[in-house]
Design an enzyme around this catalytic site. Structure first.
Site, PDB file in Angstrom:
ATOM      1  N   GLY A   1       0.746  -0.971   0.132  1.00  0.00           N
ATOM      2  CA  GLY A   1       0.038   0.153   0.089  1.00  0.00           C
ATOM      3  C   GLY A   1       0.704   1.109  -0.129  1.00  0.00           C
TER       4      GLY A   1
ATOM      5  N   CYS B   1       3.275   5.389  -2.596  1.00  0.00           N
ATOM      6  CA  CYS B   1       4.497   5.441  -4.230  1.00  0.00           C
ATOM      7  C   CYS B   1       3.697   4.300  -4.738  1.00  0.00           C
ATOM      8  CB  CYS B   1       5.599   5.138  -4.008  1.00  0.00           C
ATOM      9  SG  CYS B   1       6.267   6.775  -3.129  1.00  0.00           S
TER      10      CYS B   1
HETATM   11  C1  UDX Z   1       8.811   2.310  -2.373  1.00  0.00           C
HETATM   12  C2  UDX Z   1       9.971   2.333  -2.679  1.00  0.00           C
HETATM   13  O1  UDX Z   1      10.272   1.171  -1.819  1.00  0.00           O
HETATM   14  C3  UDX Z   1      10.688   3.319  -2.690  1.00  0.00           C
HETATM   15  O2  UDX Z   1      12.060   2.934  -3.146  1.00  0.00           O
HETATM   16  C4  UDX Z   1      10.005   4.021  -3.853  1.00  0.00           C
HETATM   17  O3  UDX Z   1      11.091   5.658  -3.414  1.00  0.00           O
HETATM   18  C5  UDX Z   1       8.692   4.559  -2.560  1.00  0.00           C
HETATM   19  O4  UDX Z   1       7.892   3.461  -2.901  1.00  0.00           O
HETATM   20  P1  UDX Z   1       7.492   2.928   0.488  1.00  0.00           P
HETATM   21  O5  UDX Z   1       5.858   3.360   0.176  1.00  0.00           O
HETATM   22  O6  UDX Z   1       8.293   4.015   1.382  1.00  0.00           O
HETATM   23  O7  UDX Z   1       8.954   2.936  -0.693  1.00  0.00           O
HETATM   24  O8  UDX Z   1       7.563   2.122   1.074  1.00  0.00           O
HETATM   25  P2  UDX Z   1       8.149  -0.176   0.742  1.00  0.00           P
HETATM   26  O9  UDX Z   1       9.645   0.073   1.569  1.00  0.00           O
HETATM   27  O10 UDX Z   1       8.897  -0.255  -0.126  1.00  0.00           O
HETATM   28  O11 UDX Z   1       6.997  -1.143   1.359  1.00  0.00           O
HETATM   29  C6  UDX Z   1       5.881  -0.652   0.073  1.00  0.00           C
HETATM   30  C7  UDX Z   1       4.538  -1.673   0.482  1.00  0.00           C
HETATM   31  O12 UDX Z   1       5.048  -3.238   0.414  1.00  0.00           O
HETATM   32  C8  UDX Z   1       4.354  -1.735   1.743  1.00  0.00           C
HETATM   33  O13 UDX Z   1       2.730  -1.716   2.227  1.00  0.00           O
HETATM   34  C9  UDX Z   1       4.719  -2.519   2.636  1.00  0.00           C
HETATM   35  O14 UDX Z   1       4.109  -3.254   3.622  1.00  0.00           O
HETATM   36  C10 UDX Z   1       4.989  -4.042   1.194  1.00  0.00           C
HETATM   37  N1  UDX Z   1       5.775  -5.295   0.891  1.00  0.00           N
HETATM   38  C11 UDX Z   1       6.633  -4.547   1.539  1.00  0.00           C
HETATM   39  C12 UDX Z   1       5.401  -6.525   1.024  1.00  0.00           C
HETATM   40  O15 UDX Z   1       4.405  -6.686   1.782  1.00  0.00           O
HETATM   41  N2  UDX Z   1       6.003  -7.157   1.521  1.00  0.00           N
HETATM   42  C13 UDX Z   1       7.354  -6.742   0.824  1.00  0.00           C
HETATM   43  O16 UDX Z   1       8.447  -7.931   1.490  1.00  0.00           O
HETATM   44  C14 UDX Z   1       8.031  -5.554   1.073  1.00  0.00           C
END
Ligand code: UDX
Length: 437
Positions: free
Chosen positions: A261, A264
Site C-alpha cells: 500500500g 507510491c
Molecule cells: C516505495 C519504494 O520502496 C521506494 O523506493 C519509492 O521511492 C517509494 O515507494 P515506500 O512506499 O516507503 O517506498 O514503502 P516500501 O518499504 O517499499 O513498502 C511498500 C509496501 O509493500 C508496504 O505496504 C509494505 O508493507 C509492502 N511490502 C513490502 C510487502 O507486502 N512485502 C514485502 O516483502 C515488502
C-alpha cells in the site's frame, strides 16, 4: 561559492530533501504554498512521522542553513539549483497521475527566473513530462534558455528517508547538457562514492516507474504463491525462505502477507500502465494489472479468513485490528491495506477497534466510523478475533498470555507472517496466517 539550493514542495520528499541537503552543508530555502505547513517547519515541527528527520531539521534551523518561505519571488532570487519535490497523486476515478502540481510550480517559479539556474525534478512522473516542463520553463522564464531542467528521481523509502537520502544506493541524472551534469555532480559530491547513472530525460523518468513496478511485482509474485499454497495446504513462508537463498532471486520484498500500500507503489504502477497506454505500449504492462489484482485479492482474503474464524458472519462480533499505517515505522495511511480491511469488516457489521503506535490520528480522521484503542491490549479487550495487519515491532513482541487474558476468544490472524506460529499455538491461540496451513 557553493550553490544555493531551494526545495519546492515540502511534503514527505521535500521536507526530507531540504533538511538533508542543509545537513550536507548547503544553504537551503524550502518553499510550500501551504502557510500552515511552512509555519510548522519553521518551528521545527514535522507534518509526518519519520525517524531521525526531526533532529536533522532542528539542527539545520538552528545553524541557519535551512529556512522556509511561501514566496516564489524569494526562492527564484535565492536559488542556483531548484529541486521540485511536489506530489503526483492518482487522478480521481482514473489510473493516470495528476501532474498539475508540477505545472503549477513551473508556472509560479519561471516568471521570476531572471538569471542562469538549474531546475531539478525529483517527483515520480509519466515519461515525457520532463521534456514538456523543460520547454515550458524556457518559454516562461525571462532568462529563457539560461534556465535548464534536469530529472533526478528519488527512491527514498518512508521510515528510512534520512538514511536513503544521505546514503543512496544510486543517483540517476536525466540531463539535457553537460553543464547540468557538472552542477549535480558537485551538489551530490558530499555524499561520497555513490554510483551515478547519467542519462536522458525519458530514461531517468522510467527508472523510477520501473523500480516501483519491479518491487510491486515481486511482492505480488510471492502473494500469488500464497494463493496457490492456500489451495494446496503448503506453507508460503517456508517457500519464500527457500527461494531467498537463490541469489538471483533474493529474499528482499519477498515477504508474503497483506500486500503493498502507501502513497507510491499502488498509484505508481497504475500511472505507469496509463502512460504506456497513451504511448501505444499498453501490452507491455498488462501484467501490472494482474500485480494490482493479486495485491487487492489479499485484502479480500484477509476479510474472508477473519469472517470464517468468527463463524461466518461479523454481526455481533468484536474485531481487534493491530496496525493502521501502510507499513511499520510510518504514520502514513495512504492506501493502507490494514485500514482497508478494518473498514470492510466494519461495513460487514463487525465492531472494529483499531490500534496503531503512531498512525491513530490520521486513521481517525480518515475513518471516524471505526473505534480506536490507546494500546494493543485495549483494542483487543473482548475481541472474538485479533488481526495483525501492520508488522510493528511492538506487535511482534506481544506476549500471547497477556493478550490472551483480555480477549473473548484466543483467535489471531497474522496478516504479515510476522509472528512465531508455534509460540502462539503453545499458548492455546488459534493461529492463522495468509498463505499457510
Ligand atoms: C516505495 C519504494 O520502496 C521506494 O523506493 C519509492 O521511492 C517509494 O515507494 P515506500 O512506499 O516507503 O517506498 O514503502 P516500501 O518499504 O517499499 O513498502 C511498500 C509496501 O509493500 C508496504 O505496504 C509494505 O508493507 C509492502 N511490502 C513490502 C510487502 O507486502 N512485502 C514485502 O516483502 C515488502
Amino acid at each position: 561559492m557553493p550553490y544555493r539550493l531551494t526545495v519546492l514542495g515540502t511534503g514527505y520528499l521535500g521536507a526530507t530533501h531540504a533538511a538533508c541537503m542543509a545537513e550536507l552543508g548547503f544553504e537551503v530555502l524550502g518553499l510550500d504554498v501551504d502557510e500552515a505547513k511552512i509555519e510548522r517547519l519553521r518551528s521545527g515541527e514535522l507534518p509526518i512521522h519519520e525517524p531521525g528527520l526531526r533532529e536533522v531539521l532542528q539542527r539545520n534551523l538552528d545553524n541557519g542553513r535551512l529556512r522556509f518561505t511561501t514566496s516564489y519571488e524569494e526562492a527564484a532570487a535565492f536559488g542556483d539549483v531548484h529541486f521540485v519535490c511536489v506530489g503526483t497523486p492518482q487522478k480521481k476515478g482514473e489510473n493516470a497521475a495528476d501532474v498539475s502540481y508540477l505545472d503549477a510550480v513551473v508556472e509560479s517559479l519561471a516568471p521570476h527566473l531572471t538569471r542562469e539556474c538549474l531546475v531539478v525534478g525529483k517527483s515520480t512522473v509519466p515519461v515525457g513530462t520532463a521534456q514538456r516542463l523543460a520547454d515550458k520553463l524556457v518559454r516562461l522564464a525571462p532568462a529563457g534558455p539560461q534556465v535548464e531542467l534536469a530529472w533526478n528521481p528519488e527512491f527514498l523509502r518512508e521510515g528510512f528517508a534520512v538514511q536513503d537520502t544521505l546514503h543512496p544506493n544510486r543517483i540517476v541524472l536525466g540531463i539535457g547538457s553537460e553543464k547540468a551534469e557538472k552542477i549535480l555532480r558537485e551538489v551530490y559530491a558530499p555524499l561520497g562514492d555513490v554510483p551515478i547513472v547519467v542519462t536522458d530525460y525519458p530514461t531517468s523518468e522510467l527508472v523510477k516507474s520501473a523500480a516501483n513496478a519491479f518491487l510491486a511485482t515481486k511482492i505480488s509474485f510471492i502473494n500469488a504463491m500464497a494463493e496457490v499454497c492456500e489451495a494446496s495446504h503448503a506453507d508460503v513462508k517456508q517457500l519464500s525462505l527457500a527461494l531467498s537463498f537463490d541469489e538471483r532471486i533474493g529474499g528482499k520484498f519477498l515477504n508474503p502477507g497483506l500486500g503493498f500500500g502507501g502513497g507510491c507503489l499502488p498509484k505508481d504502477i497504475r500511472a505507469f500502465m496509463a502512460r504506456a497506454g497513451e504511448l501505444g505500449a499498453d501490452q507491455a504492462l498488462t501484467f501490472l494489472r494482474e500485480v494490482d489484482a493479486i495485491n487487492m485479492r489479499r485484502r479480500a482474503r484477509m476479510v474472508d479468513l477473519a469472517r470464517e474464524l468468527v463463524g461466518g458472519s461479523f454481526q455481533g462480533c468484536t474485531v481487534a485490528v493491530l496496525g493502521a499505517a501502510f507499513k511499520p515505522n510510518s504514520d502514513d495511511i495512504r492506501d493502507s491495506p490494514a485500514l482497508d480491511v478494518a473498514a470492510t469488516i466494519g461495513d460487514q457489521g463487525g465492531r472494529v477497534t483499531v490500534y496503531d503506535p503512531v498512525a491513530l490520528d490520521n486513521a481517525r480522521r480518515a475513518h471516524p466510523e471505526l473505534t480506536y484503542g490507546s494500546s494493543a491490549l485495549e483494542a483487543a479487550r473482548g475481541a472474538h478475533v485479533v488481526l495483525l495487519l501492520t508488522e510493528w515491532q511492538e506487535f511482534i513482541d506481544l506476549d500471547p498470555e497477556e493478550l490472551g487474558s483480555v480477549v473473548a476468544t484466543r483467535k489471531i490472524v497474522d496478516g504479515r507472517n510476522a509472528l512465531d506460529a508455534e509460540t502462539w499455538r503453545a499458548s492455546s491461540w488459534h493461529y492463522r496466517a495468509l498463505g499457510r496451513p
